[in-house]
Design a protein around this motif. Structure first.
Motif, PDB file in Angstrom:
ATOM      1  N   LEU A 230       0.605  -1.043   0.098  1.00  0.00           N
ATOM      2  CA  LEU A 230      -0.044  -0.118  -0.285  1.00  0.00           C
ATOM      3  C   LEU A 230       0.994   1.281   0.055  1.00  0.00           C
ATOM      4  O   LEU A 230       0.263   2.407  -0.649  1.00  0.00           O
ATOM      5  CB  LEU A 230      -0.878  -0.103   1.162  1.00  0.00           C
ATOM      6  N   PRO A 231       1.794   1.346   0.506  1.00  0.00           N
ATOM      7  CA  PRO A 231       2.714   2.649   0.584  1.00  0.00           C
ATOM      8  C   PRO A 231       3.218   2.890  -0.846  1.00  0.00           C
ATOM      9  O   PRO A 231       3.365   4.072  -1.169  1.00  0.00           O
ATOM     10  CB  PRO A 231       3.912   2.266   1.450  1.00  0.00           C
TER      11      PRO A 231
ATOM     12  N   SER B 130     -11.220  -6.256   5.169  1.00  0.00           N
ATOM     13  CA  SER B 130     -10.592  -7.526   5.454  1.00  0.00           C
ATOM     14  C   SER B 130      -9.133  -7.123   5.897  1.00  0.00           C
ATOM     15  O   SER B 130      -8.641  -8.068   6.366  1.00  0.00           O
ATOM     16  CB  SER B 130     -10.679  -8.416   4.110  1.00  0.00           C
ATOM     17  N   ASN B 131      -8.585  -5.989   5.474  1.00  0.00           N
ATOM     18  CA  ASN B 131      -7.294  -5.603   6.011  1.00  0.00           C
ATOM     19  C   ASN B 131      -6.381  -6.664   5.677  1.00  0.00           C
ATOM     20  O   ASN B 131      -5.413  -7.063   6.359  1.00  0.00           O
ATOM     21  CB  ASN B 131      -7.284  -5.475   7.431  1.00  0.00           C
ATOM     22  N   THR B 132      -6.418  -6.811   4.319  1.00  0.00           N
ATOM     23  CA  THR B 132      -5.454  -7.926   3.672  1.00  0.00           C
ATOM     24  C   THR B 132      -4.571  -7.520   2.669  1.00  0.00           C
ATOM     25  O   THR B 132      -3.677  -8.194   2.313  1.00  0.00           O
ATOM     26  CB  THR B 132      -6.479  -9.101   3.001  1.00  0.00           C
ATOM     27  N   LEU B 133      -4.596  -6.267   2.274  1.00  0.00           N
ATOM     28  CA  LEU B 133      -3.416  -5.600   1.499  1.00  0.00           C
ATOM     29  C   LEU B 133      -2.210  -5.512   2.126  1.00  0.00           C
ATOM     30  O   LEU B 133      -2.220  -5.277   3.335  1.00  0.00           O
ATOM     31  CB  LEU B 133      -4.145  -4.502   0.758  1.00  0.00           C
ATOM     32  N   PRO B 134      -0.933  -5.748   1.321  1.00  0.00           N
ATOM     33  CA  PRO B 134       0.201  -5.684   1.836  1.00  0.00           C
ATOM     34  C   PRO B 134       0.801  -4.530   2.526  1.00  0.00           C
ATOM     35  O   PRO B 134       0.899  -3.738   1.909  1.00  0.00           O
ATOM     36  CB  PRO B 134       1.144  -6.353   0.986  1.00  0.00           C
TER      37      PRO B 134
ATOM     38  N   ASP C 182      -1.145   0.358   9.324  1.00  0.00           N
ATOM     39  CA  ASP C 182      -0.903   1.077   8.256  1.00  0.00           C
ATOM     40  C   ASP C 182      -2.188   0.683   7.215  1.00  0.00           C
ATOM     41  O   ASP C 182      -2.423   1.377   5.875  1.00  0.00           O
ATOM     42  CB  ASP C 182       0.219   0.964   7.328  1.00  0.00           C
ATOM     43  N   GLN C 183      -2.899  -0.151   7.614  1.00  0.00           N
ATOM     44  CA  GLN C 183      -4.091  -0.725   7.106  1.00  0.00           C
ATOM     45  C   GLN C 183      -5.100   0.597   6.455  1.00  0.00           C
ATOM     46  O   GLN C 183      -5.334   1.269   7.426  1.00  0.00           O
ATOM     47  CB  GLN C 183      -5.042  -1.851   7.423  1.00  0.00           C
ATOM     48  N   THR C 184      -5.778   0.764   5.418  1.00  0.00           N
ATOM     49  CA  THR C 184      -6.342   1.864   5.028  1.00  0.00           C
ATOM     50  C   THR C 184      -7.491   2.170   6.269  1.00  0.00           C
ATOM     51  O   THR C 184      -7.733   3.340   6.485  1.00  0.00           O
ATOM     52  CB  THR C 184      -6.772   1.340   3.782  1.00  0.00           C
TER      53      THR C 184
END
Length: 245
Positions: free
Chosen positions: A95-96, A153-157, A162-164
Motif C-alpha cells: 500500500l505505501p 478485510s485488511n488484507t492488502l500488504p 497502516d491498513q487503510t
C-alpha cells in the motif's frame, strides 16, 4: 463538453507510471479527479467512465495502478487469466507504493497548466479502495469509492497500523461510499464494519447501498446496470462540483 485524451509518463519512486489523461478541450483550468481502475488497469469500460467524468468539466487521470509489475500499456482481460494476474498484482504491491504514486500524480497536477490544483479521487473495486487510500493525503478534497474491496478485510500488504481503514481518521476530505447489496466481495458484515469505522473515526461521509452486484458500473458483461450506473455518475459529479469547484 467535448474532451480530449493523451498519455503522460509520471516518474514515481517505484518506476515510470503510464497515466491516461482525459480532459476538456475548452481553454482554461479545471479541477482534477484521479480515477483508480479495477485490477485490470485502463480497460475500455474504465476509459469510458473516465471520459464521462471528464465531459462534466474535470481533468481525469487514470494511472496504471500496477505499473511496477507489468510492461507499460498492459491491459488485462476480463477473463480468468486476467483476473488471476490482477489479483496476484493486488497482493504483490504494498500500500505505501500506492501512496507514493498518488503523491507523484498530485505533483504532476500542481504543475499542469490546465488544472486548478483542486483534486478528488474516484475508483471502482480495488480502485474504490485506492480512492479511499488516496484520501489519506491531505491534498485530496473528496473521494467517491464504488464497491471498494479489501477495506473490511485488511488484507492488502502493509503493516497492521497502516491498513487503510485503520487510518480512516487521517481522511480530511469528504467520502462518498457506494455499495452493491448483492456484492459477495463486500458482504453485509463487511459493510457494517466499514460504516462503524468511519463513524468512530469522525469522517465526513455519505453512505449509499443499492441493489446491484459487484462491478455494476462496468458497461461490459451481465452485471452491468445502466440505470444504477447513471445514478452513481450523477452523484459523483455532484460531489466533485461541490467539493472541487
Amino acid at each position: 463538453m467535448i474532451i480530449q485524451q493523451e498519455t503522460v509518463d509520471i516518474t514515481t519512486s517505484t518506476g515510470v507510471m503510464r497515466t491516461y489523461v482525459h480532459r476538456p478541450q475548452a481553454e482554461g483550468k479545471f479541477p482534477t479527479i484521479i480515477f483508480y481502475s479495477e485490477i485490470f488497469q485502463q480497460t475500455a469500460p474504465i476509459a469510458r467512465s473516465a471520459a464521462i467524468m471528464a465531459g462534466h468539466g474535470f481533468v481525469v487521470l487514470v494511472p496504471e495502478v500496477f505499473h511496477e509489475l507489468n510492461p507499460i500499456g498492459t491491459v488485462l482481460g476480463y477473463d480468468d487469466a486476467g483476473k488471476d494476474k490482477g489479483n496476484a498484482d493486488k497482493f504483490a504491491k504494498p500500500l505505501p507504493d500506492h501512496d507514493s504514486d498518488t503523491q507523484a500524480m498530485i505533483d504532476f497536477i500542481d504543475n499542469a497548466p490546465y488544472t486548478t490544483g483542486d483534486v478528488g479521487t474516484m475508483g471502482v473495486c480495488i480502485g474504490g479502495h485506492l480512492a479511499f487510500r488516496a484520501a489519506l493525503n491531505p491534498a485530496i478534497k473528496s473521494a467517491c469509492c464504488l464497491y471498494a474491496t479489501d477495506l473490511h478485510s485488511n488484507t492488502l500488504p502493509t503493516s497492521d497500523t497502516d491498513q487503510t481503514l485503520a487510518r480512516a481518521g487521517d481522511v480530511k476530505g469528504e467520502l462518498m461510499m457506494i455499495w452493491g447489496r448483492q456484492d459477495p466481495h463486500v458482504p453485509d458484515q463487511g459493510r457494517a464494519d466499514i460504516n462503524q469505522a468511519l463513524r468512530s473515526a469522525g469522517c465526513t461521509f455519505t453512505w449509499h447501498e443499492v441493489n446491484g452486484q459487484h462491478a455494476f458500473m462496468r458497461d461490459e458483461g451481465e452485471r452491468f446496470d445502466p440505470e444504477l450506473a447513471l445514478s452513481c455518475y450523477q452523484m459523483a459529479v455532484g460531489l466533485f462540483r461541490r467539493t472541487l469547484g
